[in-house]
Each structure stands twice: as structure tokens, then as C-alpha cells.
Design a protein around this motif. Structure first.
Motif, mmCIF file in Angstrom:
data_model
loop_
_atom_site.group_PDB
_atom_site.id
_atom_site.type_symbol
_atom_site.label_atom_id
_atom_site.label_comp_id
_atom_site.label_asym_id
_atom_site.label_seq_id
_atom_site.Cartn_x
_atom_site.Cartn_y
_atom_site.Cartn_z
ATOM 1 N N GLU A 127 118.518 0.257 48.922
ATOM 2 C CA GLU A 127 118.675 -0.191 47.533
ATOM 3 C C GLU A 127 118.966 0.975 46.587
ATOM 4 O OE1 GLU A 127 119.069 -2.889 46.007
ATOM 5 O OE2 GLU A 127 118.426 -4.493 47.348
ATOM 6 N N TYR A 128 118.334 2.124 46.820
ATOM 7 C CA TYR A 128 118.652 3.271 45.961
ATOM 8 C C TYR A 128 120.117 3.651 46.151
ATOM 9 C CZ TYR A 128 118.356 7.831 43.682
ATOM 10 O OH TYR A 128 118.560 8.908 42.850
ATOM 11 N N ILE A 130 122.542 1.542 46.865
ATOM 12 C CA ILE A 130 123.345 0.570 46.107
ATOM 13 C C ILE A 130 123.509 1.111 44.675
ATOM 14 C CG2 ILE A 130 123.407 -1.749 45.100
ATOM 15 C CD1 ILE A 130 123.655 -2.346 47.874
ATOM 16 N N ALA A 131 122.421 1.607 44.109
ATOM 17 C CA ALA A 131 122.480 2.103 42.728
ATOM 18 C C ALA A 131 123.315 3.383 42.627
ATOM 19 C CB ALA A 131 121.071 2.333 42.195
ATOM 20 N N LEU A 132 123.240 4.253 43.629
ATOM 21 C CA LEU A 132 124.046 5.485 43.609
ATOM 22 C C LEU A 132 125.533 5.160 43.701
ATOM 23 C CD1 LEU A 132 122.077 7.948 45.930
ATOM 24 C CD2 LEU A 132 122.303 8.041 43.437
ATOM 25 N N GLN A 134 126.848 2.427 42.761
ATOM 26 C CA GLN A 134 127.183 1.796 41.487
ATOM 27 C C GLN A 134 127.480 2.862 40.436
ATOM 28 O OE1 GLN A 134 127.391 -1.590 40.966
ATOM 29 N NE2 GLN A 134 128.249 -1.016 38.977
ATOM 30 N N ARG A 135 126.683 3.915 40.453
ATOM 31 C CA ARG A 135 126.872 4.984 39.480
ATOM 32 C C ARG A 135 128.239 5.640 39.661
ATOM 33 N NH1 ARG A 135 122.074 9.056 39.661
ATOM 34 N NH2 ARG A 135 121.116 8.184 37.818
ATOM 35 N N ASP A 138 130.827 3.243 38.343
ATOM 36 C CA ASP A 138 130.773 3.240 36.876
ATOM 37 C C ASP A 138 131.439 4.480 36.293
ATOM 38 O OD1 ASP A 138 127.494 1.620 36.578
ATOM 39 O OD2 ASP A 138 129.523 0.794 36.666
ATOM 40 N N LYS A 141 135.012 3.800 36.322
ATOM 41 C CA LYS A 141 135.303 2.767 35.315
ATOM 42 C C LYS A 141 135.321 3.372 33.909
ATOM 43 C CE LYS A 141 133.476 -1.459 33.332
ATOM 44 N NZ LYS A 141 132.421 -2.476 33.349
ATOM 45 N N GLU A 155 135.933 -4.398 37.091
ATOM 46 C CA GLU A 155 134.552 -4.694 37.482
ATOM 47 C C GLU A 155 134.122 -3.610 38.460
ATOM 48 O OE1 GLU A 155 133.675 -8.520 39.237
ATOM 49 O OE2 GLU A 155 131.531 -8.254 38.931
ATOM 50 N N SER A 156 132.945 -3.044 38.228
ATOM 51 C CA SER A 156 132.447 -2.009 39.135
ATOM 52 C C SER A 156 131.272 -2.581 39.919
ATOM 53 C CB SER A 156 132.029 -0.765 38.355
ATOM 54 O OG SER A 156 131.115 -1.100 37.334
ATOM 55 N N VAL A 157 131.356 -2.456 41.250
ATOM 56 C CA VAL A 157 130.290 -2.948 42.121
ATOM 57 C C VAL A 157 129.965 -1.869 43.144
ATOM 58 C CG1 VAL A 157 131.024 -5.356 41.876
ATOM 59 C CG2 VAL A 157 131.836 -3.995 43.819
ATOM 60 N N SER A 158 128.906 -2.111 43.909
ATOM 61 C CA SER A 158 128.513 -1.110 44.902
ATOM 62 C C SER A 158 128.216 -1.759 46.243
ATOM 63 C CB SER A 158 127.266 -0.366 44.411
ATOM 64 O OG SER A 158 126.788 0.511 45.419
ATOM 65 N N PHE A 159 128.606 -1.068 47.306
ATOM 66 C CA PHE A 159 128.219 -1.473 48.656
ATOM 67 C C PHE A 159 127.145 -0.552 49.220
ATOM 68 C CE2 PHE A 159 131.062 -4.683 48.382
ATOM 69 C CZ PHE A 159 132.400 -4.444 48.667
ATOM 70 N N LYS A 161 125.224 1.989 51.192
ATOM 71 C CA LYS A 161 125.578 2.571 52.480
ATOM 72 C C LYS A 161 125.924 1.503 53.510
ATOM 73 C CE LYS A 161 120.940 3.063 54.552
ATOM 74 N NZ LYS A 161 119.971 4.020 55.113
ATOM 75 N N PHE B 219 126.627 -9.678 50.587
ATOM 76 C CA PHE B 219 127.935 -9.202 50.117
ATOM 77 C C PHE B 219 129.033 -10.207 50.434
ATOM 78 C CE2 PHE B 219 125.624 -5.684 49.277
ATOM 79 C CZ PHE B 219 126.023 -4.424 49.722
ATOM 80 N N SER B 245 126.826 -5.243 40.057
ATOM 81 C CA SER B 245 125.976 -5.445 41.233
ATOM 82 C C SER B 245 124.653 -6.098 40.868
ATOM 83 C CB SER B 245 125.711 -4.093 41.913
ATOM 84 O OG SER B 245 126.907 -3.556 42.429
ATOM 85 N N SER B 268 122.161 0.816 36.598
ATOM 86 C CA SER B 268 121.267 -0.020 37.403
ATOM 87 C C SER B 268 119.889 -0.021 36.771
ATOM 88 C CB SER B 268 121.190 0.528 38.832
ATOM 89 O OG SER B 268 122.463 0.486 39.440
ATOM 90 N N ILE B 289 118.815 5.690 37.056
ATOM 91 C CA ILE B 289 118.755 4.521 37.913
ATOM 92 C C ILE B 289 117.314 4.042 37.963
ATOM 93 C CG2 ILE B 289 118.739 3.855 40.359
ATOM 94 C CD1 ILE B 289 121.194 5.644 40.735
ATOM 95 N N THR B 291 115.282 1.069 40.127
ATOM 96 C CA THR B 291 115.535 0.084 41.172
ATOM 97 C C THR B 291 114.290 -0.129 42.023
ATOM 98 O OG1 THR B 291 117.033 -0.548 42.979
ATOM 99 C CG2 THR B 291 116.473 1.792 42.813
#
Lengths: 187, 431
Positions: A127-128, A130-132, A134-135, A138, A141, A155-159, A161, B219, B245, B268, B289, B291
Motif C-alpha cells: 500500500e505504501y 501504491i502511494a509512492l 501515485q506521487r 502526480d 500530471k 487522470e493519475s493512478v498507481s499500480f 509494485k 485493478f 487511486s 494520498s 503520503i 496511508t
């Protein structure tokens, strides 16, 4: 609502195609039927010279022609990945031209949209990460917004790892996975 | 002593029949291997239940396996006694004293009309020859495993003073090539059932406090979205699909709300929302962040991961609002916090050198105890009695689950035949 948007996009690209058809293929400069908003007033051509004179007006190609520049391998727009250093979300100098090219294209093609997909290497909490990721998305963006792309196009999204491009466990794999991909709608 | 009839059959058969996509056969068992045992194991003799040969499977074997797996019992040899006693008056206590047993289980199985069976047991103090506890059950063949787990829970509770977790379930993710499955299995690994299957990653499964719903992140729509699956109604809703997200769901203790992490406002951050969906209310505000939220057992606080101070650390904030308080100060990477069920400590993942390990920090003393030592340990989840922590780890490149007792002594490993297991979530106690 959806149908109206589609018909607007269709008629917009029809107009652009018509504009494309208006220019002559042999490299002679003639003013396009749809004028660039920044065009200066055309000078009168001198008929005694027998050949066309540079009127000071240049049309900027707006796309909608038969080739999608985002898929043209000879165009920077077909390059879609921005890579990042460890623990960083700063867009490095070497990738600024790429981000600029996409932002400019979006600015000039208001009907097009992208998703910016952020990714990280495999180390650490899911989850951390996912946020990295996302950053990172962003960051790209933000840069595109400053360069003229619109919020509605991005739109900015994250996968995180979860979707590594390189399944390896070494520095080279990690570097390849610290990445933002620019994905155009419909791809 | 009393007579209990189990109401589990309905839920269990629903689970076995439940899938949100095409029907799958139940998979082979999740395998469990015990690595280390507790220091002071209680010697107990689990005598075969008289008359259980007529059953489709041995209840005694499941009881013994449960107690063995906990690492807290030494199973004394229970064989070689004929005829098998069915009640305390038939037990030769000197035999068991001689074999070193402190406690002994004796019981019997007899058929009832309607294809049901009566299963009864008594737990005896060997030294005094007196009953410690005993129950009788009237159950169907489908309820045999559940009954065995109930018996193991009763024995465990009487001898250790702690609540037993043998009747609980664990949710987890299996990745097999390009396919991801959210599965639920019994705490002993039996009977994995696929709840969701997808070609795109699934992560962060989280049990609702009533055990009937699972929140998770998928996803499948090409971006992270939070869903809630209702196991009983076999339905799923989209909980959070805001721009950007949506991830890291965490249930409030009363099951009415969830905390989630949304990037819709430019970073986030943690929000809360109704379990039915709808608008999100912002909980944290930082320039970094925020989370991995997790509610305290009393519902009044949320602990979470934040890098607002420059590196990811664990913080606590009141749900009612106010400033967040930093909790971790060792090292530069502390993430994935989870409250212990008694609210007095929390488990988390700490990076030391290049290794990621599960640790526990006491709220009162701030003392940290590192419980694991592999290269990559992640996603700790407490058993509902607070005595065990299940987590994900890697052995020889394959993802497996492992559990460690909260004092670090008892260790187990869970693996599947093929694929990688990750993201475990220990389910709640059944009411």
C-alpha cells in the motif's frame, strides 16, 4: 451525455481532417482553410513575381490526419515511459522533453485524454508503494498541467509494485519498474 | 456442560457454494508446517472418541491437529488402550499419570435420527480425576469439522485461559502466473474457496467485524478501486472509485464505516466513508503520503503510515479530529501498522538493513520486539485472540504465509501447491 461527447469529438476530428486536406502536398506554403488563431494578417501576394510569396502565416498541423502521432515510432509521442531514481518522484531533466511533448500535444488536442500510471520497484509495503507510484504519476500530471494540458484530460493512478514490467530482483529490474507510463484513452 | 447445536452449517455451505464468477472446484488444502514450539507445553492426552469409526472422518484427529498446531501442547501418546473409554468412569487415570499427561479428553459419538450424530466430550484433570469442562453437540455430517474445531477451542480455552481461534477463517491472495484469486480457508488450511478471480492484481483484503463481508482493492478496471464483497448475499459493491487511486480499506469496529486512502485531492490521504458507499470525509491532512489506516478496537483512533516527516513512520490520530501523534522512532522505514485486539500494542513492518521484518510495539512502554527474521516479511494480521500474527513472507523465491506467536516462540508456515500466497487477513471470531 456520452453520445453527445462522442459526436462532438467526431465532428471535431472531421473538421481537422478537412483542414488537413486543405494543404498542398508539395511543400508550398498556402494558408489552410481553418486559420491558426495566432496568425498575422496575410500580406497581399505580388502577382508580378509569378510565384507565391511568404505571407507570414504558418498553419500548425493539428492532427486528425491519417497517422496518430502518439503511435508514430518516429515521433517522441510514441515514447511513453518516464523513469525515476530510487525514493524519488522528481522528473529528471532527460525526461522533460518527453513530458513536454505530451503536454503540448494534449494542449493542442483538447479531445484527447491520458491516464498516467505510476509504478514502483518491488521493495516494501504494497500500500505504501501504491502511494509512492501515485506521487510519481502526480508529478508528471502537475508538470503537464503547467504546460497547458487540462485537468479534464488527465487522470493519475498507481499500480504500486503490483504490475512490474521487469520481474527480476536486481538493480536493473528495479530501475525499469520505477516508472510512469502515459497511456492514451482507448489503448 | 450443555447441549449446543451449531448454526454454522448454513454459513459453511454457503461459503462452499459461493463464487462471483464461474464455478471452481475446491482447491487442494493450504499446507501448514510447524517450525518452532512454545517453551512450556501442556502435556495432554486426546483419546479417540469412542464410536467415531462410524463417521466419515475422524473428529479426534482434527482436535489433536489443532492443539498440536498451536505449539502450546505436547500431545501424549493416546494409543494402545482397549477398549477405548467413552466416559470418565471408564478411564484408568493411573495409566495417564504414568504417561505424563496433565489433562485428558475422553468422549463418544452416537447416531441420532435424521442422519445426525451426538458428539460429546469431557476434559479431565488427570491428577485429580475431575472434569474441567465438557460439551455435547447434535450435528450433521457436514458440521463435523466445525464441531472438532469447537472442541479444540474449548480445550484450549480451559487449559490456557485464552480464547481459541480454531474456528476462524483466513483470507489471502494467491497469484498463479497472471491470475489473482482472493481465497478464504479455515484457520487449519482446509477447504479454500475462491471469492474473486481476476487477471488484474487484487490486494488488501479486509474482513468486516461480522465476518460476512470482505473489502479489497482490485485493478480490474485498470486503476485501484475499493470493493466490498458480501459473502452471504454473493454480491459486490464498488465502495470507492474517485478520480485517481482508491486503496487501503480498513473497517471501523462496528462495521458501519471504512477508512480508505484516496488520491483525488492531489496526494494520498486518509478519508472515511459509509460501508454502503457515498461521499468521503477527509481524516488526515499532510503534505506527504498518509496511508495504511487501521482502527483501534474502541473505534476512537486510527493508526497509519505517513512520510510527512521525511520517511515512512507510524502515527496515530483521533477519529474525532486533531493532530496526529508520531509513534515510531527507530530506523527510517516503519509501515503497515495493525492494532492488537486488546488495543495495548500494534504490529508493524520495520526495515532493518535491507530486511523487512514484523515487529510489535507496546503503546505504554514504546518497547519494540522484532518477531521475524527472513529477508522480506510483510502484511501482518493478528488472530482475534491476539496470540498469533499471520504474515506474508518468501521462501526460495515463492510467496508463502507464516505465523508467529506474539511472544515470538511458535512459528508456522502455510503454502499452496502452485503460485504465490500473500496479503493474509485473519477473520473474526464466530459468534
Amino acid at each position: 451525455m456520452k453520445r453527445n461527447l462522442l459526436s462532438v469529438l467526431f465532428s471535431a476530428s472531421f473538421l481537422l481532417a478537412v483542414a488537413g486536406c486543405g494543404s498542398t502536398p508539395e511543400g508550398e506554403q498556402t494558408p489552410a482553410p481553418v486559420e491558426d488563431a495566432t496568425a498575422k494578417a496575410p500580406a497581399k501576394p505580388d502577382p508580378s513575381l509569378g510565384k507565391p510569396v511568404d505571407t507570414g502565416v504558418s498553419g500548425k498541423p493539428l492532427g486528425g490526419g491519417s497517422k496518430d502521432p502518439t503511435k508514430d515510432p518516429s515521433n517522441i509521442l510514441s515514447r511513453r515511459s518516464v523513469f525515476f531514481d530510487f525514493d524519488s518522484n522528481a522528473v529528471k531533466d532527460e525526461f522533460k522533453p518527453l513530458v513536454t511533448a505530451h503536454a503540448t500535444y494534449l494542449r493542442d488536442n483538447r479531445g484527447r485524454k491520458v491516464i498516467l500510471q505510476g509504478n514502483t520497484d518491488e521493495r516494501g509495503s504494497r500500500e505504501y508503494n501504491i502511494a509512492l507510484g501515485q506521487r510519481r504519476a502526480d508529478s508528471v500530471k502537475q508538470m503537464m498541467l503547467l504546460l497547458g494540458a487540462q485537468e479534464a484530460q488527465l487522470e493519475s493512478v498507481s499500480f504500486g509494485k503490483e504490475k512490474p514490467r521487469n520481474p527480476g530482483h536486481d538493480e536493473a529490474a528495479w530501475a525499469e519498474n520505477r516508472r510512469v507510463d502515459v497511456v492514451y484513452e482507448g489503448e | 456442560m450443555g447441549i449446543r447445536s451449531l448454526g454454522l452449517a448454513g454459513v459453511l455451505s454457503l461459503l462452499c457454494g459461493l463464487l462471483f464468477s464461474a464455478a471452481f472446484a475446491a482447491h487442494a488444502q493450504l499446507r501448514i508446517e510447524i517450525i518452532g514450539g512454545g517453551a512450556n507445553q501442556i502435556p495432554v492426552a486426546i483419546l479417540p472418541l469412542k464410536g467415531e469409526d462410524q463417521l466419515a472422518q475422524s473428529v479426534t484427529r482434527i482436535v489433536a491437529a489443532d492443539l498440536q498446531r498451536s505449539g502450546l501442547f505436547k500431545l501424549v501418546d493416546a494409543g494402545g488402550v482397549t477398549p477405548v473409554p467413552g466416559e470418565p468412569s471408564e478411564v484408568q487415570f493411573p495409566t495417564w499419570r504414568a504417561r505424563g499427561a496433565d489433562a485428558l479428553m475422553v468422549g463418544s459419538v452416537s447416531p441420532l435420527p435424521d442422519n445426525k450424530v451426538d458428539i460429546r466430550f469431557r476434559l479431565m484433570d488427570v491428577a485429580k480425576g475431575q472434569q474441567l469442562t465438557g460439551y455435547a453437540y447434535q450435528v450433521t455430517p457436514a458440521q463435523l469439522r466445525a464441531t472438532a474445531h469447537r472442541i479444540a477451542d474449548a480445550i484450549y480455552e480451559k487449559l490456557t485461559g485464552d480464547v481459541g481461534v480454531f474456528s476462524t477463517r483466513i483470507a489471502y491472495i494467491v497469484k498463479n502466473g497472471k491470475t489473482f484469486e482472493l481465497q478464504v480457508a479455515d484457520a487449519d488450511g482446509f477447504g479454500p474457496v475462491t471469492i474473486i478471480r481476476s487477471d488484474e492484481p487484487i490486494l488488501s483484503p479486509r474482513w468486516a467485524p461480522d465476518g460476512n463481508r470482505l473489502a479489497y482493492v482490485s485493478f480490474r478496471a485498470k486503476k485501484p478501486i475499493v470493493y466490498v464483497a458480501d459473502l452471504a448475499k454473493q454480491r459486490e459493491i464498488v465502495l470507492a472509485n474517485f478520480k485517481g487511486s482508491n486503496s487501503a480499506p480498513a473497517w471501523s469496529p462496528d462495521g458501519s464505516r471504512l477508512a480508505v486512502v484516496l488520491s483525488k485531492d492531489g496526494a494520498s490521504q486518509i478519508y472515511t466513508m459509509s460501508a454502503e458507499g457515498g461521499p468521503a470525509t477527509r481524516l488526515t491532512s499532510s503534505s506527504g503520503i498518509d496511508t495504511e489506516p487501521n482502527f483501534s478496537p474502541d473505534g476512537r483512533h486510527v493508526i497509519f503510515t505517513s512520510d510527512r516527516g521525511g520517511s515512512p513512520q507510524i502515527y496515530r490520530v483521533a477519529v474525532a479530529g486533531g493532530a496526529a501523534e508520531r509513534l515510531t522512532f527507530e530506523g527510517s522505514y516503519n509501515v503497515s501498522p495493525r492494532y492488537a485486539p486488546d488495543g495495548k500494542s500494534f504490529a508493524f513492518v520495520q526495515r532493518n538493513g535491507g530486511k523487512f521484518n514484523v515487529a510489535v510495539q507496546d503503546f505504554g512502554t514504546r518497547q519494540v520486539q522484532v518477531l521475524t527474521d527472513a529477508a522480506v516479511d510483510e502484511s501482518p494480521s493478528f488472530a482475534p485472540n491476539g496470540r498469533l500474527i499471520v504474515y506474508a513472507t518468501e521462501v526460495r523465491g515463492r510467496g508463502i504465509l507464516a505465523s508467529v506467536s506474539s511472544d515470538g516462540r511458535v512459528k508456522q508456515r502455510f503454502s499452496v501447491d502452485t503460485g504465490d500466497v500473500r496479503e493474509p487477513a485473519w477473520g473474526p471470531l464466530l459468534k
